[in-house]
Design an enzyme around this catalytic site. Sequence first.
Site, PDB file in Angstrom:
ATOM      1  N   GLY A  43       0.748  -1.238   0.127  1.00 29.03           N
ATOM      2  CA  GLY A  43       0.090  -0.083  -0.246  1.00 29.03           C
ATOM      3  C   GLY A  43       1.395   1.188  -0.474  1.00 29.03           C
ATOM      4  O   GLY A  43       0.314   2.428  -0.464  1.00 29.03           O
ATOM      5  N   HIS A  44       2.256   1.169   0.976  1.00 27.54           N
ATOM      6  CA  HIS A  44       3.043   2.730   1.002  1.00 27.54           C
ATOM      7  C   HIS A  44       3.930   2.267  -0.079  1.00 27.54           C
ATOM      8  O   HIS A  44       3.561   3.312  -0.424  1.00 27.54           O
ATOM      9  CB  HIS A  44       3.899   2.057   1.897  1.00 27.54           C
ATOM     10  CG  HIS A  44       3.499   2.121   3.716  1.00 27.54           C
ATOM     11  ND1 HIS A  44       3.386   1.510   4.407  1.00 27.54           N
ATOM     12  CD2 HIS A  44       3.198   2.927   4.179  1.00 27.54           C
ATOM     13  CE1 HIS A  44       2.648   1.602   5.598  1.00 27.54           C
ATOM     14  NE2 HIS A  44       2.522   2.561   5.390  1.00 27.54           N
ATOM     15  N   GLN A 154      -6.225   6.165   0.555  1.00 31.09           N
ATOM     16  CA  GLN A 154      -7.457   5.819   0.656  1.00 31.09           C
ATOM     17  C   GLN A 154      -8.126   4.909   1.946  1.00 31.09           C
ATOM     18  O   GLN A 154      -8.887   5.475   2.570  1.00 31.09           O
ATOM     19  CB  GLN A 154      -8.498   5.499  -0.776  1.00 31.09           C
ATOM     20  CG  GLN A 154     -10.015   5.982  -0.238  1.00 31.09           C
ATOM     21  CD  GLN A 154     -11.017   4.897  -1.323  1.00 31.09           C
ATOM     22  OE1 GLN A 154     -11.005   5.157  -2.423  1.00 31.09           O
ATOM     23  NE2 GLN A 154     -12.292   4.475  -0.228  1.00 31.09           N
ATOM     24  N   ASP A 156      -7.277   5.078   5.025  1.00 26.72           N
ATOM     25  CA  ASP A 156      -7.228   5.733   6.107  1.00 26.72           C
ATOM     26  C   ASP A 156      -8.273   7.411   5.352  1.00 26.72           C
ATOM     27  O   ASP A 156      -7.421   8.087   5.243  1.00 26.72           O
ATOM     28  CB  ASP A 156      -5.796   6.681   6.444  1.00 26.72           C
ATOM     29  CG  ASP A 156      -5.237   5.779   7.568  1.00 26.72           C
ATOM     30  OD1 ASP A 156      -5.362   4.968   8.502  1.00 26.72           O
ATOM     31  OD2 ASP A 156      -4.487   4.769   6.659  1.00 26.72           O
ATOM     32  N   GLN A 159      -8.828  10.008   7.457  1.00 26.32           N
ATOM     33  CA  GLN A 159      -7.641  10.653   7.628  1.00 26.32           C
ATOM     34  C   GLN A 159      -7.613  11.937   6.601  1.00 26.32           C
ATOM     35  O   GLN A 159      -6.487  12.726   6.200  1.00 26.32           O
ATOM     36  CB  GLN A 159      -6.570  10.276   7.780  1.00 26.32           C
ATOM     37  CG  GLN A 159      -4.746  10.867   7.684  1.00 26.32           C
ATOM     38  CD  GLN A 159      -4.167   9.987   7.699  1.00 26.32           C
ATOM     39  OE1 GLN A 159      -3.396   9.360   9.269  1.00 26.32           O
ATOM     40  NE2 GLN A 159      -3.402   9.005   7.026  1.00 26.32           N
ATOM     41  N   VAL A 182      -4.909  -0.375  -1.160  1.00 25.37           N
ATOM     42  CA  VAL A 182      -4.162  -1.495  -1.990  1.00 25.37           C
ATOM     43  C   VAL A 182      -4.818  -3.132  -1.186  1.00 25.37           C
ATOM     44  O   VAL A 182      -4.114  -3.465   0.344  1.00 25.37           O
ATOM     45  CB  VAL A 182      -2.821  -2.035  -2.495  1.00 25.37           C
ATOM     46  CG1 VAL A 182      -2.261  -3.632  -2.717  1.00 25.37           C
ATOM     47  CG2 VAL A 182      -2.258  -0.437  -2.678  1.00 25.37           C
ATOM     48  N   MET A 190      -4.272  -3.949   2.776  1.00 26.31           N
ATOM     49  CA  MET A 190      -3.240  -4.119   3.441  1.00 26.31           C
ATOM     50  C   MET A 190      -2.794  -2.848   4.281  1.00 26.31           C
ATOM     51  O   MET A 190      -2.858  -1.653   4.367  1.00 26.31           O
ATOM     52  CB  MET A 190      -1.931  -3.642   2.602  1.00 26.31           C
ATOM     53  CG  MET A 190      -2.161  -4.181   1.559  1.00 26.31           C
ATOM     54  SD  MET A 190      -0.847  -4.743   0.264  1.00 26.31           S
ATOM     55  CE  MET A 190      -0.603  -6.238  -0.260  1.00 26.31           C
TER      56      MET A 190
END
Length: 288
Positions: A43-44, A154, A156, A159, A182, A190
Amino acid sequence: MMSSPASPPLVTTVAELRDALGPVRREGKRIGLVPTMGALHDGHLSLVLASQSECDFTVVTIFVNPSQFGPGEDLARYPRPLARDLELLAGSADLAFAPGESEVYPPGFATWVEVGSVAQPLEGAFRLGHFRGVATVVLKLFNMVGPDVAYFGQKDYQQSLVIRRMVADLNLPIRVRVCPIVREPDGLAMSSRNAYLSPDERRRAAVLSQGLGVAAGAVAQGERDAARVAAKVRETILAAGPISIDYIAVADPETLEPVASIRGPALVALAVRIGSTRLIDNAILEPP
Ligand code: PAF
């Protein structure tokens, strides 16, 4: 023989960061920022790749921000695999910034950012002070790095709304990009916190995205009543065994106000606890 790409240089102080970014900015390069708390996953990396393709220089920050964890939350056990994170960034990030706590919050630190209504419900109601910590550290990271574009996931969702609100309200000259969630092959979003799950809990966790799928299916078949959609998600999740639900909400995707009838795009967001692990997930419901 082809050599594998090197990890990005690591800096740990704001002075080193500014020294490294000075020439980049003078060359007129577009700087992308991916703020993270480390324990990186795909994801990151999707955010880093988005920055790499849209910007000339990508900075990844790695900082487990104590001020966004409440008492009794997982600050102490949050994973901190810095060496592995740097390896994962090889070939995609141009610079990693991993400051220590006293670099970000030096003695005497006393200035906080409070975002209004979008920070109040959902996570804001269950994690008091969480978004104050997030907004404060993100504004500090923006001021330290000076990015043109900043990338968030997305997963979060709330956030990302809080940060977009802060950027608009404080006239920050930064474009906020929110990239899709992701997911693992079984649908689990993730998250660095997935590492806490036992094998049995990990199997059960797949029900979160199944619940969101049930919500999307119900809306696709004509259900417009938000309470009935939320009830179907709840039923799906509880059928998977012991899971405690913090909330399942159907809300306006911009204001996060509760929605009673789904007539346009609506956010379905949820937070649950599986064992000692708290997980969140969400989807946008689009009535046909
Ligand atoms: O999403 C996260 O990992 C964190 O909340 C962030 C944006 C890096 C701030 O600490």
